[in-house]
Write an enzyme that holds these catalytic residues in place. Sequence first.
Site, PDB file in Angstrom:
ATOM      1  N   CYS A  73     126.801  48.896  10.747  1.00 56.99           N
ATOM      2  CA  CYS A  73     128.122  49.339  10.293  1.00 56.99           C
ATOM      3  C   CYS A  73     128.031  50.648   9.512  1.00 56.99           C
ATOM      4  O   CYS A  73     128.978  51.446   9.515  1.00 56.99           O
ATOM      5  CB  CYS A  73     128.787  48.256   9.435  1.00 56.99           C
ATOM      6  SG  CYS A  73     129.246  46.775  10.380  1.00 56.99           S
ATOM      7  N   CYS A 124     126.004  43.662   7.667  1.00 58.52           N
ATOM      8  CA  CYS A 124     125.963  44.377   8.955  1.00 58.52           C
ATOM      9  C   CYS A 124     125.272  45.727   8.780  1.00 58.52           C
ATOM     10  O   CYS A 124     125.868  46.670   8.241  1.00 58.52           O
ATOM     11  CB  CYS A 124     127.379  44.560   9.499  1.00 58.52           C
ATOM     12  SG  CYS A 124     127.480  45.642  10.950  1.00 58.52           S
TER      13      CYS A 124
END
Length: 249
Positions: A177, A174
């Site tokens: 993130c 991700c």
Amino acid sequence: MVGVRKLIFGLVVLLGLAVLADFGAAAWSEYRVSRALREGGVLESDPAVTIHGFPFLLQARDGHYENVEIVADNVHTDLLGDITVEANLIGAHAEAGELLDGSIRSVPVDLLYGRVMLDATALGVGTALRTRSGKLRTTGAGASAGTHELHPALATAGVGDGVPVVLHFSAPWCGPCAAVRRVVVQVLDRDPGRAREVELDLDENPVLARKLGVLSLPTTFVFDGEGRERFRASGVPSVDDLRTALSSL
């Protein structure tokens, strides 16, 4: 001649049985994967799963599948309502046993194609997607002490011990993130002691993620000192929004 005919007939029957067995194994695997996807994705119905390529059993033996097609209808999202998600996993890698018993949890792929289809009535909502992504939304502010059930994994992470917690789910794959981490650190460093940060890996905490309704990454939660969920955001929250949310606790 009679013997040759019998031989040919026997070979045809064997070939037919082999094809039936291949299709049967493929159909069972598709069903098991569909059930696993429904349970893991908190879906209201089984998604359609088609494992392309023949023969299936040779693909299963090698643990490499040419093309796995997945279609999930009526997937609920906060921003766009119910959507349809389609994905093609090109060169999917999975052990045959995991497919047959439905224990598969992650699938490395060589290439992934996907698309999302929206209902026409959701297009107006879609125009506001950019401005709403990352917006902290109020949730459960009216819950009183003792009326909520604290998940054991949350308690283990320190949620509900008297200090507000900013909890965000992430994963190694991700990219955004990392931006959430920077926002949280910036807010908490400016006012030490106001709240505590907890970061959980989505792949390592799938049960808790399903319990909290995490549908995408990054997702951030703000819990008060009693462990009640007060705010959540899908996307990267702004520093100002997060600071305002914490100041209200």
